[in-house]
Design a protein around this motif. Structure first.
Motif, PDB file in Angstrom:
ATOM      1  N   ASN A 266       0.748  -1.391  -0.064  1.00  0.00           N
ATOM      2  CA  ASN A 266      -0.162   0.083  -0.044  1.00  0.00           C
ATOM      3  C   ASN A 266       0.808   1.280  -0.234  1.00  0.00           C
ATOM      4  O   ASN A 266       0.201   2.485   0.210  1.00  0.00           O
ATOM      5  CB  ASN A 266      -0.935   0.006   1.266  1.00  0.00           C
ATOM      6  CG  ASN A 266      -2.143  -0.956   1.057  1.00  0.00           C
ATOM      7  OD1 ASN A 266      -2.573  -1.303  -0.123  1.00  0.00           O
ATOM      8  ND2 ASN A 266      -2.532  -1.459   2.277  1.00  0.00           N
ATOM      9  N   THR A 267       2.076   1.220  -0.356  1.00  0.00           N
ATOM     10  CA  THR A 267       2.802   2.201  -0.400  1.00  0.00           C
ATOM     11  C   THR A 267       2.914   2.941  -1.619  1.00  0.00           C
ATOM     12  O   THR A 267       2.165   2.373  -2.489  1.00  0.00           O
ATOM     13  CB  THR A 267       4.396   1.925   0.121  1.00  0.00           C
ATOM     14  OG1 THR A 267       4.999   1.035  -0.781  1.00  0.00           O
ATOM     15  CG2 THR A 267       4.693   1.688   1.626  1.00  0.00           C
ATOM     16  N   SER A 268       3.570   4.137  -1.751  1.00  0.00           N
ATOM     17  CA  SER A 268       3.489   4.767  -3.454  1.00  0.00           C
ATOM     18  C   SER A 268       4.484   3.924  -4.224  1.00  0.00           C
ATOM     19  O   SER A 268       5.325   3.158  -3.795  1.00  0.00           O
ATOM     20  CB  SER A 268       4.027   6.096  -3.000  1.00  0.00           C
ATOM     21  OG  SER A 268       5.345   5.984  -2.669  1.00  0.00           O
ATOM     22  N   GLY A 269       4.287   4.265  -5.489  1.00  0.00           N
ATOM     23  CA  GLY A 269       5.234   3.847  -6.408  1.00  0.00           C
ATOM     24  C   GLY A 269       4.253   2.712  -7.607  1.00  0.00           C
ATOM     25  O   GLY A 269       3.108   2.390  -7.125  1.00  0.00           O
ATOM     26  N   ASP A 270       4.791   2.431  -8.543  1.00  0.00           N
ATOM     27  CA  ASP A 270       3.935   1.420  -9.364  1.00  0.00           C
ATOM     28  C   ASP A 270       4.073  -0.034  -8.817  1.00  0.00           C
ATOM     29  O   ASP A 270       4.401  -0.316  -7.684  1.00  0.00           O
ATOM     30  CB  ASP A 270       4.546   1.583 -10.671  1.00  0.00           C
ATOM     31  CG  ASP A 270       6.117   1.058 -10.749  1.00  0.00           C
ATOM     32  OD1 ASP A 270       6.246   0.225 -10.204  1.00  0.00           O
ATOM     33  OD2 ASP A 270       6.695   1.228 -11.842  1.00  0.00           O
ATOM     34  N   ALA A 271       3.008  -0.774  -9.402  1.00  0.00           N
ATOM     35  CA  ALA A 271       2.815  -2.044  -9.076  1.00  0.00           C
ATOM     36  C   ALA A 271       4.248  -2.883  -8.735  1.00  0.00           C
ATOM     37  O   ALA A 271       4.264  -3.469  -7.783  1.00  0.00           O
ATOM     38  CB  ALA A 271       1.869  -2.831  -9.825  1.00  0.00           C
ATOM     39  N   ALA A 272       5.089  -2.678  -9.777  1.00  0.00           N
ATOM     40  CA  ALA A 272       6.155  -3.660  -9.728  1.00  0.00           C
ATOM     41  C   ALA A 272       7.034  -3.155  -8.466  1.00  0.00           C
ATOM     42  O   ALA A 272       7.690  -3.840  -7.528  1.00  0.00           O
ATOM     43  CB  ALA A 272       6.876  -3.264 -10.986  1.00  0.00           C
ATOM     44  N   ALA A 273       7.212  -1.874  -8.319  1.00  0.00           N
ATOM     45  CA  ALA A 273       8.086  -1.368  -7.120  1.00  0.00           C
ATOM     46  C   ALA A 273       7.489  -1.802  -5.648  1.00  0.00           C
ATOM     47  O   ALA A 273       7.988  -2.162  -4.794  1.00  0.00           O
ATOM     48  CB  ALA A 273       8.046   0.192  -7.054  1.00  0.00           C
ATOM     49  N   ARG A 274       5.804  -1.856  -5.845  1.00  0.00           N
ATOM     50  CA  ARG A 274       5.236  -2.208  -4.354  1.00  0.00           C
ATOM     51  C   ARG A 274       5.528  -3.522  -4.143  1.00  0.00           C
ATOM     52  O   ARG A 274       5.347  -3.995  -3.109  1.00  0.00           O
ATOM     53  CB  ARG A 274       3.762  -1.773  -4.481  1.00  0.00           C
ATOM     54  CG  ARG A 274       3.644  -0.199  -4.335  1.00  0.00           C
ATOM     55  CD  ARG A 274       2.431   0.221  -4.396  1.00  0.00           C
ATOM     56  NE  ARG A 274       1.439   0.175  -5.842  1.00  0.00           N
ATOM     57  CZ  ARG A 274       0.818  -0.615  -5.963  1.00  0.00           C
ATOM     58  NH1 ARG A 274       0.285  -1.696  -5.006  1.00  0.00           N
ATOM     59  NH2 ARG A 274       0.199  -0.698  -7.152  1.00  0.00           N
ATOM     60  N   LEU A 275       5.326  -4.350  -5.336  1.00  0.00           N
ATOM     61  CA  LEU A 275       5.512  -5.915  -5.068  1.00  0.00           C
ATOM     62  C   LEU A 275       7.000  -6.203  -4.571  1.00  0.00           C
ATOM     63  O   LEU A 275       6.797  -6.897  -3.629  1.00  0.00           O
ATOM     64  CB  LEU A 275       5.275  -6.536  -6.199  1.00  0.00           C
ATOM     65  CG  LEU A 275       5.164  -8.062  -6.316  1.00  0.00           C
ATOM     66  CD1 LEU A 275       3.909  -8.514  -5.218  1.00  0.00           C
ATOM     67  CD2 LEU A 275       4.910  -8.694  -7.773  1.00  0.00           C
ATOM     68  N   GLU A 276       7.974  -5.486  -5.225  1.00  0.00           N
ATOM     69  CA  GLU A 276       9.284  -5.779  -4.837  1.00  0.00           C
ATOM     70  C   GLU A 276       9.556  -5.392  -3.409  1.00  0.00           C
ATOM     71  O   GLU A 276      10.106  -6.081  -2.658  1.00  0.00           O
ATOM     72  CB  GLU A 276      10.223  -4.982  -5.727  1.00  0.00           C
ATOM     73  CG  GLU A 276      11.636  -5.306  -5.490  1.00  0.00           C
ATOM     74  CD  GLU A 276      12.587  -4.707  -6.400  1.00  0.00           C
ATOM     75  OE1 GLU A 276      13.801  -4.549  -6.074  1.00  0.00           O
ATOM     76  OE2 GLU A 276      12.111  -4.407  -7.567  1.00  0.00           O
ATOM     77  N   ALA A 277       8.978  -4.237  -2.903  1.00  0.00           N
ATOM     78  CA  ALA A 277       8.972  -3.898  -1.468  1.00  0.00           C
ATOM     79  C   ALA A 277       8.483  -4.971  -0.672  1.00  0.00           C
ATOM     80  O   ALA A 277       8.688  -5.302   0.322  1.00  0.00           O
ATOM     81  CB  ALA A 277       8.391  -2.665  -1.357  1.00  0.00           C
TER      82      ALA A 277
END
Length: 206
Positions: free
Chosen positions: A83-94
């Motif tokens: 639920n953080t900021s960024g695109d889906a790829a960045a959020r999934l990686e996080a």
């Protein structure tokens, strides 16, 4: 006159139950479910063993509730990362980094949740929470497909594969036969796991 339980008595029972759960959680965090013997839990909670069975029908019921508690904490952390900021790829990686990093920082509890042989009732909870992780990942993968971060794919199947890949990749490092990893630099291992997972989703090298 029928016996009526007073509010004070209900509070005492609730506190005793909570203490039993907390002590069981402590035992599992220190040595896995195999170390959570009822006599030890009773001693830590300062109750008789019979008191435990007044709150829980069986040891399996107690362990299942502790498993729920511990795993929900991890699911919530993954959900926060998604639920953080960024695109889906960045959020999934996080989120994957959160999953793997927390597991390696608390290897005993992570091993207990992911791979330790457990009673059937606890195994049912394990399967339920794998589905919970997959559901969170599936939603993000679908968002990534819409955003163009991920190629078109079966998001449900990909999310299931993702849960299996990251869980299986952690089993060896978390094994109780391995040296204690709590104070190790786990970044290279986490990076390798994330790289594999993201390459599988995107089809490109990262």
């Amino acid at each position: 006159m029928a016996y009526r339980e007073t509010e004070k008595m209900r509070q005492r029972k609730a506190l005793a139950r909570e203490k039993i759960i907390n002590c069981t959680y402590e035992c599992v965090a220190e040595g896995g479910f195999r170390s959570a013997r009822i006599t030890r839990i009773a001693g830590l909670a300062e109750v008789a063993t019979g008191t435990i069975y007044r709150h829980f029908e069986s040891r399996e019921d107690l362990f299942a509730e502790v498993f729920q508690l511990a795993t929900q904490k991890e699911v919530d952390k993954v959900a926060e990362a998604l639920n953080t900021s960024g695109d889906a790829a960045a959020r999934l990686e996080a989120a994957l980094r959160q999953f793997a990093g927390r597991a390696l920082r608390g290897p005993v509890m992570a091993w207990s949740l992911l791979a330790e042989p457990v009673d059937p009732k606890v195994e049912e909870e394990r399967l339920a929470y794998r589905k919970a992780y997959a559901s969170l990942f599936e939603k993000t993968i679908r968002e990534g497909i819409t955003e163009g971060c991920f190629p078109d794919q079966n998001a449900q199947q990909s999310s299931t594969c993702l849960v299996g890949a990251i869980a299986e990749s952690l089993v060896g490092p978390l094994s109780l036969t391995q040296p204690n990893r709590e104070n190790e630099d786990n970044d290279p291992l986490v990076d390798a796991i994330i790289r594999f997972c993201m390459q599988g989703l995107t089809g490109t090298r990262r």
